[in-house]
Design a protein around this motif. Structure first.
Motif, PDB file in Angstrom:
ATOM      1  N   ASP A  17       0.962  -1.398  -0.106  1.00  0.00           N
ATOM      2  CA  ASP A  17       0.112   0.032  -0.095  1.00  0.00           C
ATOM      3  C   ASP A  17       0.999   1.294  -0.008  1.00  0.00           C
ATOM      4  OD1 ASP A  17      -1.580   1.951   0.531  1.00  0.00           O
ATOM      5  OD2 ASP A  17      -3.006   0.696   1.745  1.00  0.00           O
ATOM      6  N   SER A  18       0.965   2.054  -1.213  1.00  0.00           N
ATOM      7  CA  SER A  18       1.630   3.162  -1.222  1.00  0.00           C
ATOM      8  C   SER A  18       1.116   4.368  -0.708  1.00  0.00           C
ATOM      9  CB  SER A  18       2.179   3.262  -2.646  1.00  0.00           C
ATOM     10  OG  SER A  18       0.956   3.431  -3.499  1.00  0.00           O
ATOM     11  N   ARG A  19      -0.112   4.470  -0.048  1.00  0.00           N
ATOM     12  CA  ARG A  19      -0.721   5.674   0.393  1.00  0.00           C
ATOM     13  C   ARG A  19      -0.036   5.985   1.696  1.00  0.00           C
ATOM     14  NH1 ARG A  19      -6.487   3.948   1.346  1.00  0.00           N
ATOM     15  NH2 ARG A  19      -5.403   2.080   2.122  1.00  0.00           N
ATOM     16  N   GLY A  20      -0.250   7.286   2.079  1.00  0.00           N
ATOM     17  CA  GLY A  20       0.496   7.994   3.025  1.00  0.00           C
ATOM     18  C   GLY A  20      -0.058   7.208   4.389  1.00  0.00           C
ATOM     19  N   ASN A  34       2.633  -1.517   4.503  1.00  0.00           N
ATOM     20  CA  ASN A  34       2.501   0.178   3.835  1.00  0.00           C
ATOM     21  C   ASN A  34       3.988   0.463   3.843  1.00  0.00           C
ATOM     22  OD1 ASN A  34       1.997   3.225   5.539  1.00  0.00           O
ATOM     23  ND2 ASN A  34       1.370   2.934   3.656  1.00  0.00           N
ATOM     24  N   VAL A  35       4.144   1.152   2.257  1.00  0.00           N
ATOM     25  CA  VAL A  35       5.538   1.722   2.019  1.00  0.00           C
ATOM     26  C   VAL A  35       5.076   3.134   1.584  1.00  0.00           C
ATOM     27  CG1 VAL A  35       7.379   1.730   0.459  1.00  0.00           C
ATOM     28  CG2 VAL A  35       6.411  -0.472   1.244  1.00  0.00           C
ATOM     29  N   PRO A  36       4.862   4.131   2.666  1.00  0.00           N
ATOM     30  CA  PRO A  36       4.190   5.451   2.311  1.00  0.00           C
ATOM     31  C   PRO A  36       5.217   6.277   1.633  1.00  0.00           C
ATOM     32  CG  PRO A  36       4.806   5.108   4.443  1.00  0.00           C
ATOM     33  CD  PRO A  36       5.014   3.908   3.815  1.00  0.00           C
ATOM     34  N   LEU A  37       5.446   6.328   0.317  1.00  0.00           N
ATOM     35  CA  LEU A  37       6.536   7.086  -0.391  1.00  0.00           C
ATOM     36  C   LEU A  37       6.593   8.655   0.178  1.00  0.00           C
ATOM     37  CD1 LEU A  37       9.081   6.592  -2.139  1.00  0.00           C
ATOM     38  CD2 LEU A  37       7.513   7.356  -4.042  1.00  0.00           C
ATOM     39  N   SER A  38       5.362   9.071   0.248  1.00  0.00           N
ATOM     40  CA  SER A  38       5.224  10.518   0.721  1.00  0.00           C
ATOM     41  C   SER A  38       5.691  10.820   1.942  1.00  0.00           C
ATOM     42  CB  SER A  38       3.999  11.255   0.164  1.00  0.00           C
ATOM     43  OG  SER A  38       3.086  10.488   0.989  1.00  0.00           O
ATOM     44  N   ASP A  39       5.635   9.735   2.952  1.00  0.00           N
ATOM     45  CA  ASP A  39       5.607  10.177   4.117  1.00  0.00           C
ATOM     46  C   ASP A  39       6.864   9.267   4.781  1.00  0.00           C
ATOM     47  OD1 ASP A  39       3.196  11.534   4.510  1.00  0.00           O
ATOM     48  OD2 ASP A  39       2.272   9.617   5.056  1.00  0.00           O
ATOM     49  N   LEU A  40       7.803   8.760   3.949  1.00  0.00           N
ATOM     50  CA  LEU A  40       9.199   8.069   4.693  1.00  0.00           C
ATOM     51  C   LEU A  40      10.008   8.901   4.873  1.00  0.00           C
ATOM     52  CD1 LEU A  40       9.539   5.191   1.756  1.00  0.00           C
ATOM     53  CD2 LEU A  40       8.898   5.042   4.205  1.00  0.00           C
ATOM     54  N   PRO A  41      10.593   8.938   6.070  1.00  0.00           N
ATOM     55  CA  PRO A  41      11.802   9.646   6.606  1.00  0.00           C
ATOM     56  C   PRO A  41      12.878   9.361   5.882  1.00  0.00           C
ATOM     57  CG  PRO A  41      10.755   8.332   8.351  1.00  0.00           C
ATOM     58  CD  PRO A  41      10.051   8.122   7.044  1.00  0.00           C
ATOM     59  N   LYS A  42      13.572  10.516   5.512  1.00  0.00           N
ATOM     60  CA  LYS A  42      14.913  10.279   4.581  1.00  0.00           C
ATOM     61  C   LYS A  42      15.744   9.136   5.216  1.00  0.00           C
ATOM     62  CE  LYS A  42      18.829  12.948   2.725  1.00  0.00           C
ATOM     63  NZ  LYS A  42      19.151  14.231   2.517  1.00  0.00           N
ATOM     64  N   GLY A  43      16.157   8.405   4.358  1.00  0.00           N
ATOM     65  CA  GLY A  43      16.978   7.240   4.633  1.00  0.00           C
ATOM     66  C   GLY A  43      16.258   5.971   5.119  1.00  0.00           C
ATOM     67  N   ASP A  44      14.911   5.960   5.176  1.00  0.00           N
ATOM     68  CA  ASP A  44      14.029   4.732   5.908  1.00  0.00           C
ATOM     69  C   ASP A  44      13.436   4.077   4.993  1.00  0.00           C
ATOM     70  OD1 ASP A  44      13.413   4.053   8.389  1.00  0.00           O
ATOM     71  OD2 ASP A  44      11.659   4.969   8.440  1.00  0.00           O
ATOM     72  N   LYS A  50      12.309  -4.010   3.817  1.00  0.00           N
ATOM     73  CA  LYS A  50      12.558  -5.388   4.413  1.00  0.00           C
ATOM     74  C   LYS A  50      11.277  -6.099   4.863  1.00  0.00           C
ATOM     75  CE  LYS A  50      14.362  -3.677   8.798  1.00  0.00           C
ATOM     76  NZ  LYS A  50      15.750  -3.442   9.280  1.00  0.00           N
ATOM     77  N   GLN A  51      10.266  -5.593   4.993  1.00  0.00           N
ATOM     78  CA  GLN A  51       8.865  -6.297   5.346  1.00  0.00           C
ATOM     79  C   GLN A  51       8.520  -6.854   4.327  1.00  0.00           C
ATOM     80  OE1 GLN A  51       6.047  -3.487   7.318  1.00  0.00           O
ATOM     81  NE2 GLN A  51       7.296  -1.642   6.400  1.00  0.00           N
ATOM     82  N   ILE A  52       8.824  -6.715   3.186  1.00  0.00           N
ATOM     83  CA  ILE A  52       8.452  -7.523   1.794  1.00  0.00           C
ATOM     84  C   ILE A  52       9.174  -8.472   1.544  1.00  0.00           C
ATOM     85  CG2 ILE A  52       7.951  -7.193  -0.432  1.00  0.00           C
ATOM     86  CD1 ILE A  52       7.798  -4.079  -0.162  1.00  0.00           C
ATOM     87  N   SER A  70       2.902   7.539  -6.941  1.00  0.00           N
ATOM     88  CA  SER A  70       4.096   6.954  -5.878  1.00  0.00           C
ATOM     89  C   SER A  70       3.909   5.483  -5.810  1.00  0.00           C
ATOM     90  CB  SER A  70       3.593   7.481  -4.331  1.00  0.00           C
ATOM     91  OG  SER A  70       3.464   8.841  -4.253  1.00  0.00           O
ATOM     92  N   ALA A  71       2.906   4.870  -6.098  1.00  0.00           N
ATOM     93  CA  ALA A  71       2.824   3.337  -6.287  1.00  0.00           C
ATOM     94  C   ALA A  71       3.683   2.819  -7.273  1.00  0.00           C
ATOM     95  CB  ALA A  71       1.341   2.955  -6.482  1.00  0.00           C
ATOM     96  N   LYS A  72       3.795   3.809  -8.519  1.00  0.00           N
ATOM     97  CA  LYS A  72       4.717   3.629  -9.586  1.00  0.00           C
ATOM     98  C   LYS A  72       5.990   3.726  -9.304  1.00  0.00           C
ATOM     99  CE  LYS A  72       0.992   4.239 -13.067  1.00  0.00           C
ATOM    100  NZ  LYS A  72       0.438   4.955 -14.111  1.00  0.00           N
ATOM    101  N   ILE A  73       6.412   4.769  -8.424  1.00  0.00           N
ATOM    102  CA  ILE A  73       7.880   4.867  -8.234  1.00  0.00           C
ATOM    103  C   ILE A  73       8.084   3.724  -7.146  1.00  0.00           C
ATOM    104  CG2 ILE A  73       9.375   6.309  -6.610  1.00  0.00           C
ATOM    105  CD1 ILE A  73       7.777   8.732  -7.922  1.00  0.00           C
ATOM    106  N   VAL A  74       7.164   3.388  -6.380  1.00  0.00           N
ATOM    107  CA  VAL A  74       7.582   2.229  -5.559  1.00  0.00           C
ATOM    108  C   VAL A  74       7.900   0.681  -6.347  1.00  0.00           C
ATOM    109  CG1 VAL A  74       6.674   0.626  -3.983  1.00  0.00           C
ATOM    110  CG2 VAL A  74       6.299   2.917  -3.538  1.00  0.00           C
ATOM    111  N   TRP A  75       7.134   0.803  -7.488  1.00  0.00           N
ATOM    112  CA  TRP A  75       7.279  -0.430  -8.342  1.00  0.00           C
ATOM    113  C   TRP A  75       8.606  -0.350  -8.938  1.00  0.00           C
ATOM    114  CZ3 TRP A  75       4.431   0.829 -13.349  1.00  0.00           C
ATOM    115  CH2 TRP A  75       5.179   0.080 -14.426  1.00  0.00           C
ATOM    116  N   ILE A  76       9.095   0.628  -9.406  1.00  0.00           N
ATOM    117  CA  ILE A  76      10.330   0.864 -10.003  1.00  0.00           C
ATOM    118  C   ILE A  76      11.496   0.489  -8.836  1.00  0.00           C
ATOM    119  CG2 ILE A  76      11.923   2.448 -10.986  1.00  0.00           C
ATOM    120  CD1 ILE A  76       9.539   4.006 -12.289  1.00  0.00           C
ATOM    121  N   GLU A  77      11.377   1.088  -7.667  1.00  0.00           N
ATOM    122  CA  GLU A  77      12.311   0.991  -6.785  1.00  0.00           C
ATOM    123  C   GLU A  77      12.197  -0.683  -6.430  1.00  0.00           C
ATOM    124  OE1 GLU A  77      14.782   2.760  -5.516  1.00  0.00           O
ATOM    125  OE2 GLU A  77      14.042   4.370  -7.086  1.00  0.00           O
TER     126      GLU A  77
END
Length: 94
Positions: A17-20, A34-44, A50-52, A70-77
């Motif tokens: 889930d890429s939502r905030g 949850n991998v909230p790209l918009s809310d991720l602290p820097k370097g986190d 590692k949850q996946i 953001s979901a597409k960015i998560v996909w690329i990463e």
């Protein structure tokens, strides 16, 4: 599409889930990570990734224009890290 999602989850795909954080806390699909790209602290990033399970198939979840991007960015990463991406599942249309 919903049946295909359920079938993929049954076959051990990971639901990301890429939502905030706020939207995720209010409501999220069962078994979603949850991998909230918009809310991720820097370097986190790695702490969330590692949850996946390693090398798993992944479906990302979103519900609006911004977090679907953001979901597409998560996909690329994730693909860079050898995860197999299946598709983005938009909650907006379900």
């Amino acid at each position: 599409m919903e049946n295909e999602l359920k079938e993929s989850l049954k076959n051990w795909a990971s639901l990301v889930d890429s939502r905030g954080l706020e939207k995720y806390k209010k409501s999220h699909p069962t078994w979603a990570i949850n991998v909230p790209l918009s809310d991720l602290p820097k370097g986190d990033w790695d702490n969330y990734i590692k949850q996946i399970p390693k090398n798993s198939e992944v479906i990302t979840v979103c519900d609006d224009y911004v977090n679907c991007f953001s979901a597409k960015i998560v996909w690329i990463e994730l693909e860079k890290r050898w995860y197999k991406f299946l598709w983005v599942y938009s909650l907006t249309y379900h």
